[in-house]
Design a protein around this motif. Structure first.
Motif, PDB file in Angstrom:
ATOM      1  N   PRO A  91       0.821  -1.224   0.000  1.00 42.95           N
ATOM      2  CA  PRO A  91       0.000   0.000   0.000  1.00 42.95           C
ATOM      3  C   PRO A  91       0.848   1.264   0.000  1.00 42.95           C
ATOM      4  O   PRO A  91       2.050   1.239   0.269  1.00 42.95           O
ATOM      5  CB  PRO A  91      -0.796  -0.132   1.297  1.00 42.95           C
ATOM      6  N   LEU A  92       0.187   2.370  -0.300  1.00 44.43           N
ATOM      7  CA  LEU A  92       0.838   3.674  -0.231  1.00 44.43           C
ATOM      8  C   LEU A  92       1.051   4.085   1.218  1.00 44.43           C
ATOM      9  O   LEU A  92       0.345   3.623   2.125  1.00 44.43           O
ATOM     10  CB  LEU A  92      -0.025   4.740  -0.911  1.00 44.43           C
ATOM     11  N   LEU A  93       1.993   4.996   1.413  1.00 43.82           N
ATOM     12  CA  LEU A  93       2.183   5.559   2.745  1.00 43.82           C
ATOM     13  C   LEU A  93       1.077   6.558   3.046  1.00 43.82           C
ATOM     14  O   LEU A  93       0.552   6.607   4.152  1.00 43.82           O
ATOM     15  CB  LEU A  93       3.560   6.240   2.844  1.00 43.82           C
ATOM     16  N   GLY A  94       0.752   7.398   2.069  1.00 41.52           N
ATOM     17  CA  GLY A  94      -0.366   8.322   2.247  1.00 41.52           C
ATOM     18  C   GLY A  94       0.029   9.766   2.344  1.00 41.52           C
ATOM     19  O   GLY A  94      -0.536  10.615   1.667  1.00 41.52           O
ATOM     20  N   SER A  95       1.016  10.093   3.174  1.00 43.19           N
ATOM     21  CA  SER A  95       1.371  11.498   3.360  1.00 43.19           C
ATOM     22  C   SER A  95       2.829  11.639   3.764  1.00 43.19           C
ATOM     23  O   SER A  95       3.359  10.830   4.524  1.00 43.19           O
ATOM     24  CB  SER A  95       0.484  12.131   4.443  1.00 43.19           C
ATOM     25  N   LYS A 123       4.465  -3.438   6.400  1.00 45.51           N
ATOM     26  CA  LYS A 123       3.599  -4.004   5.351  1.00 45.51           C
ATOM     27  C   LYS A 123       4.390  -4.211   4.066  1.00 45.51           C
ATOM     28  O   LYS A 123       4.202  -5.202   3.361  1.00 45.51           O
ATOM     29  CB  LYS A 123       2.411  -3.072   5.109  1.00 45.51           C
ATOM     30  N   VAL A 124       5.286  -3.270   3.770  1.00 43.95           N
ATOM     31  CA  VAL A 124       6.135  -3.402   2.588  1.00 43.95           C
ATOM     32  C   VAL A 124       7.046  -4.613   2.740  1.00 43.95           C
ATOM     33  O   VAL A 124       7.258  -5.385   1.801  1.00 43.95           O
ATOM     34  CB  VAL A 124       6.970  -2.121   2.366  1.00 43.95           C
ATOM     35  N   ARG A 125       7.576  -4.790   3.944  1.00 43.03           N
ATOM     36  CA  ARG A 125       8.485  -5.909   4.189  1.00 43.03           C
ATOM     37  C   ARG A 125       7.783  -7.250   3.986  1.00 43.03           C
ATOM     38  O   ARG A 125       8.375  -8.202   3.475  1.00 43.03           O
ATOM     39  CB  ARG A 125       9.038  -5.828   5.608  1.00 43.03           C
ATOM     40  N   VAL A 171      10.372   7.951   1.934  1.00 38.63           N
ATOM     41  CA  VAL A 171       9.050   8.487   2.273  1.00 38.63           C
ATOM     42  C   VAL A 171       8.422   9.172   1.067  1.00 38.63           C
ATOM     43  O   VAL A 171       7.226   9.034   0.792  1.00 38.63           O
ATOM     44  CB  VAL A 171       9.152   9.451   3.467  1.00 38.63           C
ATOM     45  N   LEU A 172       9.231   9.922   0.322  1.00 39.01           N
ATOM     46  CA  LEU A 172       8.720  10.620  -0.856  1.00 39.01           C
ATOM     47  C   LEU A 172       8.229   9.629  -1.896  1.00 39.01           C
ATOM     48  O   LEU A 172       7.152   9.796  -2.484  1.00 39.01           O
ATOM     49  CB  LEU A 172       9.827  11.502  -1.446  1.00 39.01           C
ATOM     50  N   ALA A 173       9.005   8.587  -2.133  1.00 43.16           N
ATOM     51  CA  ALA A 173       8.595   7.566  -3.098  1.00 43.16           C
ATOM     52  C   ALA A 173       7.312   6.876  -2.644  1.00 43.16           C
ATOM     53  O   ALA A 173       6.411   6.598  -3.451  1.00 43.16           O
ATOM     54  CB  ALA A 173       9.707   6.536  -3.278  1.00 43.16           C
ATOM     55  N   ALA A 174       7.201   6.622  -1.345  1.00 44.84           N
ATOM     56  CA  ALA A 174       6.057   5.892  -0.811  1.00 44.84           C
ATOM     57  C   ALA A 174       4.747   6.655  -0.939  1.00 44.84           C
ATOM     58  O   ALA A 174       3.672   6.059  -0.839  1.00 44.84           O
ATOM     59  CB  ALA A 174       6.306   5.554   0.661  1.00 44.84           C
ATOM     60  N   CYS A 175       4.820   7.955  -1.161  1.00 48.97           N
ATOM     61  CA  CYS A 175       3.615   8.778  -1.311  1.00 48.97           C
ATOM     62  C   CYS A 175       3.174   8.882  -2.771  1.00 48.97           C
ATOM     63  O   CYS A 175       2.081   9.364  -3.055  1.00 48.97           O
ATOM     64  CB  CYS A 175       3.853  10.180  -0.766  1.00 48.97           C
ATOM     65  N   HIS A 176       4.040   8.463  -3.709  1.00 51.27           N
ATOM     66  CA  HIS A 176       3.738   8.623  -5.131  1.00 51.27           C
ATOM     67  C   HIS A 176       3.716   7.310  -5.905  1.00 51.27           C
ATOM     68  O   HIS A 176       3.210   7.265  -7.026  1.00 51.27           O
ATOM     69  CB  HIS A 176       4.778   9.542  -5.785  1.00 51.27           C
ATOM     70  N   LEU A 177       4.278   6.249  -5.344  1.00 52.41           N
ATOM     71  CA  LEU A 177       4.415   4.986  -6.053  1.00 52.41           C
ATOM     72  C   LEU A 177       4.022   3.819  -5.144  1.00 52.41           C
ATOM     73  O   LEU A 177       3.896   3.981  -3.934  1.00 52.41           O
ATOM     74  CB  LEU A 177       5.869   4.793  -6.513  1.00 52.41           C
TER      75      LEU A 177
END
Length: 651
Positions: free
Chosen positions: A495-499, A513-515, A573-579
């Motif tokens: 899932p996405l991080l969100g923010s 969750k990514v792991r 963190v930046l990647a997790a909000c967009h991908l």
């Protein structure tokens, strides 16, 4: 120095002017004289009656006379002085040919809401204008006649053919203007403080530069700058190199560098100034880059663009945004857009190679235009691509879809197709606009001000190695056929991080969750985390030991190893909000666009800097967007045993 900023008297320089009187009596007399002569000639025009013959309420509405579409003919406003700012706005309209080199100034401003509840009296008739333009024009009316070019008045906005032609020659209009004045707002109590702060920033940068030059030439710094300025420059360099460490020392650091206290209102006022809509307007790129002389009108002051651009450069490149970070998130976001715009214009002035249409479109995608077609049209005057003006013609009778498709077709024919594809793809649903476009998936939606996140990094990678682009338009230009290699299929997604403002606990929960997804990869191991950590950082990996990996407990690696690596953590963190983090069927890990689903393909097209994620559709493919796949960012796909060239038809 603290609050001891330069006094108001020091603002009277070539970059900053005292309250406007309508002319510059101490400099550029020849240009002012040209303006006056042009006005004198225009006043002899018998076709331009002196206003106003009747009470305003009984005046007829102004009717434009047609402009010829040859000889680069334009209209100019002749504005007389007024004794009182509340006096009616009166002007005359004149047709001139640019080939005759008329003397005039251009006005740049923000239109604001298109509510035409004000008016000027033009040639004895009423002409409706917005409140913003009304305020800007009144700013000029002091003791001097002005010959002005103003887009909203000098172009008949309801005449599409005329608008097309005038926009197509806009680069000539701004290039030939003696000056371009930018109207930002009326007077504010902090205007003077903002200007003093900007001057301090530019002087500090100059001192640092001179100090560096003095050392290179083995001269004593005292021979170049004063002792006080030298000490501040040295201290500022030390602080910059140390990243302005420690919140408790920031006040002392700033004061010792000759800058005001972090709580000084000038900092927040500067943030607010550069968060104003004008700085992120699409059209200002062309206006600033092409105009020979640009002055910002700020309340009772005028400041040259050189001061504006250099102070912003120092403010951002010397790390001062982090020291005096605004608490207003909206202001900070708009400020960052403005910074990107200002620094972008600096690059364009210095580097002609930056002016290819694809680079312009991508660099200034964050800028705003009320008409989505202007995201392309506003940059055509700067583009140096051969044939761009013939193949992407200004035509406001075309739909937004047609304009963007025509632009994409030109980019493919011009050899920029792969660079374009890395920033294209099916966009997510937008809630910020009612605009609904029906574009092929390979055509970028330039109306979106948020660029493709990973596509911005395409210069980092060379996924297709040394191969050459092999693509062509088909289906009448609506489809794109490109050759490449199929790498793998998406198997699982996290899932996405969100923010970006997520709390440490939220980030930790997301990573777990990514792991869980990553454990499905044959390359994942808690004994050796280099591959996983590198994937999370899109190629960037925190160096835990001399070998670039660790055998310590994973939780300790995440919670302790990343805690002090701010660059890496910020990238993740930046990647997790967009991908979305993914694992493929062959066990590779990577990042894919938000719209990706299990079963989507990851491919590399010849000549492409990055892998792309596509989805099968009726024998063809839909482009979802650029992707990151660890182990396939530098030509490795070409070395796969089962790598077979394929043709991918994108629709």
């Amino acid at each position: 120095m603290g609050d001891d900023l330069p006094g108001t008297s020091s603002l009277l320089s070539s970059d900053v002017q005292a309250p406007v009187s309508g002319t510059y009596e101490d400099e550029d007399q020849d240009e002012d004289e040209i303006l006056r002569r042009a006005i004198d000639l225009s006043l002899r025009n018998d076709d331009a009656p002196v206003c106003e013959p009747r009470p305003e309420s009984k005046l007829e509405n102004y009717q434009y006379s047609p402009l010829p579409t040859t000889d680069k003919t334009i209209r100019l406003l002749c504005i007389p002085p007024a004794d009182n700012i509340a006096d009616p706005l009166v002007c005359q309209m004149h047709q001139v040919r640019l080939i005759d080199k008329p003397g005039y100034a251009a006005l740049s401003y923000t239109w604001g809401a298109k509510v035409f509840d004000h008016h000027v009296i033009c040639d004895g008739r009423r002409l409706a204008i917005t409140a913003h333009l009304d305020a800007a024009l009144r700013r000029f009316r002091t003791t001097t006649w002005w010959m002005l070019w103003v887009d909203a008045l000098c172009i008949d906005q309801d005449n599409i053919p005329e608008r097309n032609y005038q926009v197509s020659i806009m680069k000539h209009i701004y290039s030939q203007a003696l000056r371009t004045f930018v109207y930002l707002r009326e007077s504010c109590l902090l205007d003077g403080e903002v200007l003093k702060l900007m001057i301090s920033l530019m002087q500090l940068a100059q001192n640092v530069k001179e100090l560096s030059l003095a050392e290179q030439e083995t001269m004593k710094p005292l021979d170049v700058v004063t002792s006080r300025a030298r000490d501040r420059a040295i201290r500022f360099l030390e602080l910059k190199n140390a990243g302005f460490p420690g919140a408790e020392t920031r006040t002392t650091d700033l004061l010792s560098a000759g800058l005001p206290h972090p709580q000084h209102p000038a900092w927040e006022a500067m943030n607010s100034l550069f968060s104003r809509p004008w700085f992120s307007r699409m059209w200002i790129i062309q206006e600033v880059v092409l105009s020979p002389d640009v002055f910002i009108m700020l309340g009772g002051y005028e400041m040259g663009w050189d001061l504006v651009s250099k102070s912003v450069f120092v403010y951002t490149k010397f790390g001062l945004i982090g020291v005096t970070k605004s608490q207003n998130v909206t202001v900070l976001k708009e400020f960052q857009k403005s910074v990107a715009t200002v620094l972008g214009t600096l690059r364009l002035k210095d580097d002609f190679q930056c002016r290819s249409l694809i680079k312009l479109l991508n660099s200034f995608r964050h800028c705003h235009s009320s008409d989505p077609r202007d995201k392309v049209y506003a940059l055509l005057g700067l583009a140096n691509d051969q044939g761009a003006h013939q193949m992407v013609s200004v035509d406001y009778s075309k739909s937004v879809d047609a304009v963007y498709l025509e632009c994409a077709q030109f980019l493919v024919r011009n050899g920029n197709g792969m660079e374009m594809l890395t920033i294209a793809g099916i966009p997510q649903k937008r809630e910020d606009t009612d605009l609904i476009l029906s574009l092929p998936s390979w055509v970028p939606d330039w109306s979106r001000e948020e660029p493709n996140f990973i596509g911005k990094w395409q210069n980092r990678y060379q996924a297709a190695g040394e191969t050459q682009i092999d693509m062509e338009l088909e289906d009448g230009g609506n489809g794109l056929n490109a050759k490449g290699i199929r790498i793998d299929v998406i198997d699982a997604l996290a899932p996405l991080l969100g923010s970006r403002d997520s709390s440490p606990n939220e980030i930790d929960s997301w990573e777990r969750k990514v792991r869980e997804v990553a454990q499905q990869s044959r390359f994942f191991s808690e004994e050796r985390l280099e591959g996983y950590a590198k994937t999370l950082g899109l190629g960037l990996c925190p160096k835990v030991d001399d070998n670039g990996h660790t055998s310590v407990d994973f939780d300790a690696f995440w919670n302790e190893g990343l805690a002090y690596d701010a660059e890496y953590c910020g990238s993740v963190v930046l990647a997790a909000c967009h991908l979305k983090f993914c694992v493929t069927r062959q066990g590779y890990m990577g990042w894919v666009p938000l719209s990706s689903q299990p079963g989507d393909f990851i491919i590399v097209l010849y000549g492409g800097p990055m892998p792309l994620t596509v989805r099968g559709k009726n024998g063809n493919y839909v482009l979802l967007g650029a992707s990151y796949l660890e182990g396939f960012m530098n030509g490795e796909a070409l070395k796969l045993e089962d790598a077979e060239p394929e043709e991918f038809v994108l629709e």
